[in-house]
Each structure stands twice: as structure tokens, then as C-alpha cells.
Write an enzyme that holds these catalytic residues in place. Sequence first.
Site, PDB file in Angstrom:
ATOM      1  N   ASP A 177       0.832  -1.206   0.000  1.00  0.00           N
ATOM      2  CA  ASP A 177       0.000   0.000   0.000  1.00  0.00           C
ATOM      3  C   ASP A 177       0.867   1.257   0.000  1.00  0.00           C
ATOM      4  O   ASP A 177       0.505   2.275  -0.586  1.00  0.00           O
ATOM      5  CB  ASP A 177      -0.919   0.003   1.234  1.00  0.00           C
ATOM      6  CG  ASP A 177      -2.126   0.926   1.078  1.00  0.00           C
ATOM      7  OD1 ASP A 177      -2.330   1.437  -0.039  1.00  0.00           O
ATOM      8  OD2 ASP A 177      -2.851   1.135   2.060  1.00  0.00           O
ATOM      9  N   HIS A 211      -7.367  -1.380   9.284  1.00  0.00           N
ATOM     10  CA  HIS A 211      -6.424  -0.715   8.382  1.00  0.00           C
ATOM     11  C   HIS A 211      -6.774   0.778   8.371  1.00  0.00           C
ATOM     12  O   HIS A 211      -7.835   1.159   7.896  1.00  0.00           O
ATOM     13  CB  HIS A 211      -6.597  -1.341   6.991  1.00  0.00           C
ATOM     14  CG  HIS A 211      -5.812  -0.714   5.891  1.00  0.00           C
ATOM     15  ND1 HIS A 211      -4.704  -1.320   5.333  1.00  0.00           N
ATOM     16  CD2 HIS A 211      -5.963   0.465   5.213  1.00  0.00           C
ATOM     17  CE1 HIS A 211      -4.218  -0.551   4.363  1.00  0.00           C
ATOM     18  NE2 HIS A 211      -4.971   0.545   4.271  1.00  0.00           N
ATOM     19  N   CYS A 255      -2.027   9.625  -0.697  1.00  0.00           N
ATOM     20  CA  CYS A 255      -3.346   9.965  -0.207  1.00  0.00           C
ATOM     21  C   CYS A 255      -4.115  10.454  -1.416  1.00  0.00           C
ATOM     22  O   CYS A 255      -3.614  11.302  -2.162  1.00  0.00           O
ATOM     23  CB  CYS A 255      -3.220  11.060   0.835  1.00  0.00           C
ATOM     24  SG  CYS A 255      -4.779  11.859   1.204  1.00  0.00           S
ATOM     25  N   ASN A 285      -0.678   5.643   5.077  1.00  0.00           N
ATOM     26  CA  ASN A 285      -1.069   4.716   6.133  1.00  0.00           C
ATOM     27  C   ASN A 285      -0.566   5.226   7.475  1.00  0.00           C
ATOM     28  O   ASN A 285       0.450   5.911   7.549  1.00  0.00           O
ATOM     29  CB  ASN A 285      -0.430   3.344   5.898  1.00  0.00           C
ATOM     30  CG  ASN A 285      -0.973   2.651   4.670  1.00  0.00           C
ATOM     31  OD1 ASN A 285      -0.425   2.769   3.598  1.00  0.00           O
ATOM     32  ND2 ASN A 285      -2.064   1.936   4.836  1.00  0.00           N
TER      33      ASN A 285
END
Lengths: 302, 302
Positions: A14, A204, A237, A246
Amino acid sequence: MKELVTINDVGPRDGLQNQSRTLAPAERLRLIEALLAAGLPAIEVGSFVSPKAVPAMAGAAEVVAGLPVGAAVYSALIPNRKGYDLATAAGVTQVELVVAASQTMNRENINATTEAAMAGCEDIVTAAQADGVKTLACIATAWECPFEGVIDQDVVLGLARDMFAHGADEVVLADTIGAADPAGVKRLTQLAAQEFGADRLSCHFHDTRGMGVANVAAALESGIRKFDASIGGLGGCPFAPGATGNVATEDVALMLGQMGFTTGIDLVKLVAAVDVVSELVGHPQGGNSIRWLRRQIEKGTL
Amino acid sequence: MKELVTINDVGPRDGLQNQSRTLAPAERLRLIEALLAAGLPAIEVGSFVSPKAVPAMAGAAEVVAGLPVGAAVYSALIPNRKGYDLATAAGVTQVELVVAASQTMNRENINATTEAAMAGCEDIVTAAQADGVKTLACIATAWECPFEGVIDQDVVLGLARDMFAHGADEVVLADTIGAADPAGVKRLTQLAAQEFGADRLSCHFHDTRGMGVANVAAALESGIRKFDASIGGLGGCPFAPGATGNVATEDVALMLGQMGFTTGIDLVKLVAAVDVVSELVGHPQGGNSIRWLRRQIEKGTL
């Protein structure tokens, strides 16, 4: 004895897929090795997607082939059955599949209805059970969708119910866009924990609005003991280029340790992993606690 | 109807006193006016300390004289009886006095034992009651002291008990060095709220380790409804020059609003106040949510 909380570092997936610089498999393995050295017990090592769609994840099989065997629980993201076949052929034994809680998000992301996405999910989970592969079923935009706004928690609980009914091993409640707050997190995780058991759930979070660790703390109250996080707060983002991604692994690990949990993570070596990822992506990374952590290392008090 | 949570902006005091640039009273008033424009209901406007000891707070009486009457609840920090006399002579009607929970911190800070500090506190509270001045009694290092480490919560509860017995109107539990975590915050605030009532308590957190808003969320669980915060996360840190200071007003206001509380604060005007403070101190300020907030303002969605 201290209670264990598992951090699953999703930085190599991610995190990196949102970076402008594409890292070669050997570079991604270097990051994973730094995470292993810091004691990370779980790592999402990549994504078996089309390299055309996500160039940053090209060569995922090469990454998997280079992983030190048994050093951690490794997982890989798969977008569909083809991804599942590629991942398992590469030797992946834990896959994450994603269905968004919002119809619009599923249409934008995978050009499918939620129902079609769930059918795909069921197909993969069935195959995985036959293959002895563990499945993490992620519900994306579980709190808020950038297109539809606040998500009805009954929709999320319904998807989780179906995923478990299909045989998923774990459901990941994902605040994909970093829009959740501690009150909303506590409400949804309490209901989910009551119905499915907290030990079958993980969360998450993104730190987009600065509530990442607050949301972790809220989910801990509901009994959740597994969290995704990303080394150095790596990750883009959708709202603001350069904004935090994250929730940072170091922020979560520091908080959990202070709260009396054990994570198996060495904070000094974790900061070394922040240095590795900063070098690899070409700009300084670090969560909200990074300056404090570095200062403690200078003083030798960490 | 939404429940009110009060944010007391301590930027003009706790924030500015840790800045390298000393602001003139007129500049500090400009910051206070920006906070008032954003709807801050409570502001700590300065400190009546020796200008030799804290040059940044020189001219506190001039600041107080320039305050728009009745626009918010104003308070000022006072270190001792002399400070109390100066503050009340200037027209201050709410004073904050500080006793640390740790003997070493009191010795380092004010060269007194905790008992002597409490005696001074009692003397001031008695005078304040006669004068109709409201007293906020702050317990500094309520969770951890840089010299003594973790603080016994019975010590903190005992100090709070004495402060209330002396007639203090409110006790502020202060994590002076930003060392608290949500679990510790919940433990102490629950006990304090049970014994004294949550409506007589407030909390003061720093974001040093990235747990500022998580600690606010934890204290909210205990019923605390008043928090210190600092515009733009202004404020130094005894550990790391340049590190984050007080938890940022914009981070707290954003979270509280999302959690369903009302704060009376306009987030767009609050970001304008961040711009004012950034200009005044000569470098960019902003909490963990500032990039997201700015992006929403650009998009017109805040």
C-alpha cells in the site's frame, strides 16, 4: 504476560504503490529485510496486479521468491482470480482480496457492482480453501467513501458476514481514505467483534486527518489485536499529494508498547527501516513520533 | 442536540513561550483575535511571570488590556502570589496555577517541594475566592516526569483532592512532556472523574510522541469535556528542538466535530489562524491534519 498485538506492515504494497519512484524487486526486498530485522511479524509484500495498471508492483513474483522463508507471515494483495493464480503460483500462502463497501467505489476501482465483487471474492475463497491458502478479505471504505460519503455500518457488517460465510479467514476493516474517527471506529468494531469475534478481524487506518493512532486505540477497545500500518507512514493519499498515507508502523508500535502490549518489534531497528525506506523512495519518511524516536536513539534511551 | 466540548487554546501562552522569536503584545493580540474569529471559546492569553525568566511573556498586562471584552473566557498562567497580584491587577478573572506531580520537577521548575508548592497554591486559591477569580489548578507531569519517570496516579489524585479541598474551580491534568498514552489517560481520567466529577476536570496533552488526539479521545471516554490545545501545534518540546508541541487545536477540533461533538469552532477560520501564527513565529505551523484541511478549503468542502 503481555498481550500480543500484531502489526502487519503494508508499506511494501500500500505504501510503495503510491510513490512516484518505482522500486525494483531487489529494492523492495531490501525494505522487507529491514522490516524483518525490526521484528515485524507480518508483512504485505506486494500485489499481483497488472504491471501496466500498477507499475510499482511489477515483479511481485520475484519479490516473493526472494523472501526469507518463515521469517514472518507474508501476504500479497490480489485483485481477482488471475491475481490469485499468479500469487499462489509464486508461492504466496496468504492473500488479501478487496471489496469496497460502496457501490461507486467498486465501480470506479474494478468496474463491478458490489455483488459481482463479492461473487469474485467467493470464487477465490473457495479456491483458496481447497489450496490451503489463507484469505484476508478486506472491506475498503468501511467508514467513508470519497464518492458516497458515510457508509451505513449494516452494509459493512453484511459484507463481513458474507465473506465469513464464504470461508474467509479474516476480515480487514479498512478506512481506505483516512476519514474515520475514534467514535465511528469504536461503533463499527464493537458490532463486528460481537458478531464475528475480534480475533477474526483486523483494521487498516490511514493518518490523512491525523487520527490514525487514535483509531487504533479505539479499535483496541473493541478487542481488535491486529492492525495494518506502514513503515514511515509511507503511502500516498487520494486527496493531497505528499500528504500522510497509512498510519505509521513506528507510531503504532510505540503506542502499543506504551499501552502495555507486546508487538515483537524493536523500535531502534524500526527507525533504521524508516531510514531504508526514506533512501529508497528518495525523500524523508516518518510518522508523527519519528523526531521523538530519533532523539531517544541519540540519547540511547530507547 | 450535540454535546459541547470546550477547547482552550493555550497557543498564546504555552505555545509562544517556547518559540525562539519573541512577539510583542500587539502581535500576540493579533493571534488572539484570529482565534476569537475562529470561535475559540477559551484562550490562555499569557503568563504573569518575570520577563527576565520568560521574555516571550513580557507585557502580559498589555495583552490583557487589549482583549475584546466578553468574546471568550480568558485565562492567564501565574507562577506565584506575585503573578496572581499582577494578573488580577491587570483585570484577569481566571488564573491557572501549576504544581507538578513530581518532587524533582517542582524543585527544578520553582525550587520548591511539592508541599511548598501546594501551600502556595492554597494561598492563591483562598485569595482568588475572596476576589471572585476563578482558579484552574494544573497538575503538571501528571503521567510522567522527565526526571522521575512514570508518576503514581495516587499522587496525582491526592494533589487534585487537595486542590479541590482548597477551593480550586477546576483541575487540569497535564501531560507536560507528551509522554502519556491512551491506556494511561483512560485509567487516570476515569478515577479522577469518578472522584471529582468530569465537569470539574480538563486535560492538557502534547503531541510529542504522536498520541495527542488519541489521548483526547481516551479522556473523552471518561467524560472529560474540556481540553487545552494549541493553534498549529505551536509549542516546543523539552526533548527535541523543532518537535511538535501541544496537541494542535485544528486536529482536536476536526476530530471532535467528526465524533459528533460541537466546539463552536469554524475550521476554515481556524486554518486562517494557523496562517497568522505561522507568519508571526516565522515558520510554518500546523497539526497532523493541516494538509488535509487546506486541501478541503481549496476544494471548498470544509
